[in-house]
Scaffold this motif. Structure first.
Motif, PDB file in Angstrom:
ATOM      1  N   ARG A   1       0.992  -1.189   0.028  1.00 20.31           N
ATOM      2  CA  ARG A   1      -0.038  -0.047  -0.022  1.00 20.31           C
ATOM      3  C   ARG A   1       0.846   1.248   0.043  1.00 20.31           C
ATOM      4  NH1 ARG A   1      -5.220  -0.126   1.031  1.00 20.31           N
ATOM      5  NH2 ARG A   1      -5.268   1.867   2.404  1.00 20.31           N
TER       6      ARG A   1
ATOM      7  N   ARG B   1      -5.108   0.039  -4.184  1.00 17.10           N
ATOM      8  CA  ARG B   1      -4.758   0.089  -2.717  1.00 17.10           C
ATOM      9  C   ARG B   1      -6.251  -0.623  -1.851  1.00 17.10           C
ATOM     10  NH1 ARG B   1      -1.546   3.522   0.332  1.00 17.10           N
ATOM     11  NH2 ARG B   1      -3.256   4.572   1.277  1.00 17.10           N
ATOM     12  N   ARG B   2      -7.399  -0.011  -2.580  1.00 20.01           N
ATOM     13  CA  ARG B   2      -8.391  -0.832  -1.975  1.00 20.01           C
ATOM     14  C   ARG B   2      -8.562  -1.945  -1.939  1.00 20.01           C
ATOM     15  NH1 ARG B   2     -12.082   1.745  -5.057  1.00 20.01           N
ATOM     16  NH2 ARG B   2     -11.837   3.641  -4.252  1.00 20.01           N
TER      17      ARG B   2
ATOM     18  N   VAL C   1      -5.618   4.036  -6.567  1.00 20.39           N
ATOM     19  CA  VAL C   1      -6.647   4.245  -5.383  1.00 20.39           C
ATOM     20  C   VAL C   1      -7.254   2.859  -5.634  1.00 20.39           C
ATOM     21  CG1 VAL C   1      -8.957   5.058  -4.746  1.00 20.39           C
ATOM     22  CG2 VAL C   1      -6.916   6.947  -5.449  1.00 20.39           C
TER      23      VAL C   1
END
Length: 364
Positions: A235, A349-350, A346
């Motif tokens: 991350r 990372r999610r 994004v």
């Protein structure tokens, strides 16, 4: 337009190969497919040498694309599996870094070697292909002695083309990884397709070695960043990648507008580092999502998506430049690539998964 069409032949070869051939190393064997792919590259080198008219270049580039498509998934899976055997305690991220660095390291060396031949060697249109022909044959011989990681004696399913489907139950996570891979390659495509134009027209650089070294610096930074950050949490790596994209793409655009050559090249290196990190993360995510006996298939689909990200910008830039100013093209494509990479970062990372150990990867 002619150069764009010749590039398109390579892209068609890659897509053709990834769709029809790239996944069969799961049962035909990683080593076998790697050897065949290298020999196909040797065939492409022969076509380059003996048929250097435009039709010959189109055929050679198509054959070269077929080789790249065959090799990308098979060699990436092979490297990961060999690494797992040698060091089973390492995480999947380490293997993905090795595979990603090998992919991007090769892409980095190509422009540099081409620049050296063009600037210093005689017959730069044929000699590089003669050298590569020898290297390909030697590589095929060496690969014959590399251990196989797939049980080729086991029963395998009937042949079918690559299924355009995500690993079962992992659609959103794989889509995030695919978007990251495509966005990373789009950055490479943006820089490699426009950098020579700006070097010649805006910065008045006419040295072929500088052309090759500039592209080498971008891809080299991508490969190096993967290795330097291999122990950093995934991350955190994705956050670093997004920051690199923002700083790098803004610097590229500013360097082209001012103009400032150092800022332009530095921006490419920083953005390239971000692309390398994100591409490595995409490989790691796809490998973790796939079952061991379908890893080649999953990686073939990932590379199919990635090369889509590479091909589309190059073709669009080539078609746009005759009617739209190069600065406008750079700004528009930089904005599009920035939005795509931020969105991909994004999403990745999610959907990032906990890192598994190598022994976990080998079980199941």
């Amino acid at each position: 337009p002619v150069v764009t069409f010749i590039f398109a032949a390579f892209a068609v070869g890659v897509v053709f190969s990834l769709f029809l051939i790239g996944h069969i190393s799961d049962w035909a064997g990683r080593r076998r497919m790697a050897v065949i792919a290298v020999l196909v590259s040797a065939l492409a080198a022969v076509v380059f040498i003996v048929w250097n008219s435009v039709p010959g270049l189109i055929v050679a580039r198509f054959v070269d694309g077929v080789s790249v498509g065959m090799l990308s998934a098979a060699a990436t899976a092979h490297l990961a599996e060999l690494r797992a055997r040698a060091r089973p305690a390492e995480t999947a991220v380490v293997a993905a870094s090795v595979a990603g660095a090998a992919n991007l390291g090769g892409l980095a060396l190509g422009p540099l070697v081409g620049g050296l031949f063009a600037e210093f060697a005689p017959d730069p249109l044929e000699l590089p292909h003669i050298v590569f022909l020898v290297l390909f044959i030697a590589a095929a011989f060496v690969l014959r002695h590399v251990p196989e990681t797939v049980d080729t004696s086991a029963r395998h399913p009937a042949y079918r083309p690559q299924r355009l489907a995500f690993p079962a139950g992992s659609g959103a996570a794989f889509a995030a990884a695919g978007t990251g891979a495509a966005a990373s390659f789009a950055l490479f495509a943006l820089f490699t397709s426009l950098a020579p134009t700006f070097l010649h027209d805006t910065f008045h650089v006419s040295d072929h070695l500088v052309d090759g070294a500039t592209v080498f610096a971008v891809f080299g930074a991508a490969a190096l960043a993967q290795l330097l950050l291999v122990r950093v949490a995934q991350r955190a790596q994705l956050l670093i990648a997004m920051l690199c994209f923002v700083v790098g793409l803004v610097s590229i655009a500013a360097g082209a507008l001012i103009p400032a050559l150092a800022l332009f090249i530095t921006g490419g290196i920083v953005a390239g580092s971000g692309a390398g990190i994100m591409f490595r993360s995409a490989i790691a995510a796809a490998g973790a999502l796939s079952a061991p006996d379908r890893r080649g298939e999953t990686l073939a689909l990932l590379f199919l998506i990635a090369y889509g990200g590479l091909v589309a910008p190059v073709l669009l830039v080539g078609l746009s430049l005759p009617s739209v100013g190069e600065t406008t093209v750079l700004l528009v494509f930089s904005a599009v690539v920035l939005l795509a990479t931020l969105g991909a970062g994004v999403a990745m990372r999610r959907h990032s998964l906990p890192e598994r150990t190598r022994s976990d990867d080998r079980s199941g």
